[in-house]
Design a protein around this motif. Structure first.
Motif, PDB file in Angstrom:
ATOM      1  N   ALA A 119      43.272 -17.994   0.794  1.00 28.98           N
ATOM      2  CA  ALA A 119      42.765 -18.780   2.244  1.00 28.98           C
ATOM      3  C   ALA A 119      43.123 -20.449   2.098  1.00 28.98           C
ATOM      4  O   ALA A 119      42.716 -21.003   3.064  1.00 28.98           O
ATOM      5  CB  ALA A 119      41.348 -18.784   2.050  1.00 28.98           C
ATOM      6  N   TRP A 124      45.886 -16.989   4.469  1.00 29.69           N
ATOM      7  CA  TRP A 124      44.857 -15.939   4.980  1.00 29.69           C
ATOM      8  C   TRP A 124      43.344 -16.771   5.475  1.00 29.69           C
ATOM      9  O   TRP A 124      43.333 -17.973   4.982  1.00 29.69           O
ATOM     10  CB  TRP A 124      44.354 -15.279   3.850  1.00 29.69           C
ATOM     11  N   SER A 125      42.937 -16.193   6.345  1.00 29.50           N
ATOM     12  CA  SER A 125      41.700 -16.993   7.044  1.00 29.50           C
ATOM     13  C   SER A 125      40.787 -16.863   6.081  1.00 29.50           C
ATOM     14  O   SER A 125      40.672 -15.819   5.136  1.00 29.50           O
ATOM     15  CB  SER A 125      41.178 -16.372   8.167  1.00 29.50           C
ATOM     16  N   LYS A 126      39.907 -17.822   6.011  1.00 24.57           N
ATOM     17  CA  LYS A 126      38.584 -17.521   5.044  1.00 24.57           C
ATOM     18  C   LYS A 126      37.762 -16.180   5.521  1.00 24.57           C
ATOM     19  O   LYS A 126      37.391 -15.654   4.422  1.00 24.57           O
ATOM     20  CB  LYS A 126      37.578 -18.907   5.375  1.00 24.57           C
ATOM     21  N   ASP A 128      39.023 -13.301   6.122  1.00 22.97           N
ATOM     22  CA  ASP A 128      39.688 -12.334   5.667  1.00 22.97           C
ATOM     23  C   ASP A 128      39.581 -12.399   4.134  1.00 22.97           C
ATOM     24  O   ASP A 128      39.354 -11.178   3.400  1.00 22.97           O
ATOM     25  CB  ASP A 128      41.359 -12.404   6.096  1.00 22.97           C
TER      26      ASP A 128
END
Length: 172
Positions: A119, A124-126, A128
């Protein structure tokens, strides 16, 4: 299934059996949480990485070293997928958490703390990363008793807390 909890903390200060390091595939230290862990743990961790992982580790895998000067006993290093470099298979992100739990079991770890793998600079999104952690914890048979997800700032901690509550997994 392990108890899940969220904390707002510097992962390098936690008194748990093992902390997880979001490493790069070379296993030689790096930026972000990887750099902070190596700096706090001391040069012996880098030497352990060089000895144990002369060729690094593949994306989605994990391995352990001692924790050097940290209060934890072990560091479990996992190599997250670099979304910005085209590694967009979410299964690799889930694998980071799953493999870390498997390595924890090999070591007899009962308490483990994870950063949000992937992240940061890996894109990557938090959300995800949190969802991948929850998926792995729920689907991996493990003797680990407590999994701590570490928020490095208040908004991240609150996002982790909300996800645990939404999934009805809040252990606190």
């Amino acid at each position: 299934m392990p108890r899940l909890r969220a904390v707002y903390a510097d992962i390098t200060t936690l008194r748990v059996d093992a902390i997880v390091n979001a490493a790069n595939s070379a296993m030689r230290g790096g930026g972000g949480v990887d750099g902070r862990i190596h700096a706090a743990a001391g040069p012996e961790v880098l030497q352990d990485c060089i000895a144990r992982f002369p060729d690094g580790l593949p994306t989605g895998d994990a391995g352990w070293t001692t924790a050097g000067r940290l209060p934890a006993q072990w560091i479990i290093h996992t190599v997250g997928p670099n979304r910005r470099a085209g590694q967009t298979d979410r299964a690799l992100l889930v694998s980071c958490y799953r493999r870390s739990l498997e390595v924890a079991d090999e070591l007899g770890v009962r308490t483990i703390a994870f950063p949000l793998v992937g992240a940061g600079i890996y894109g990557w999104s938090k959300a995800d990363s949190i969802a991948s952690a929850l998926e792995a914890v729920q689907s991996t048979a493990s003797r680990v008793e407590t999994v701590t997800l570490v928020g490095y700032d208040v908004p991240t901690h609150e996002q982790i807390e909300a996800a645990l509550v939404e999934a009805d997994l809040s252990g606190d």
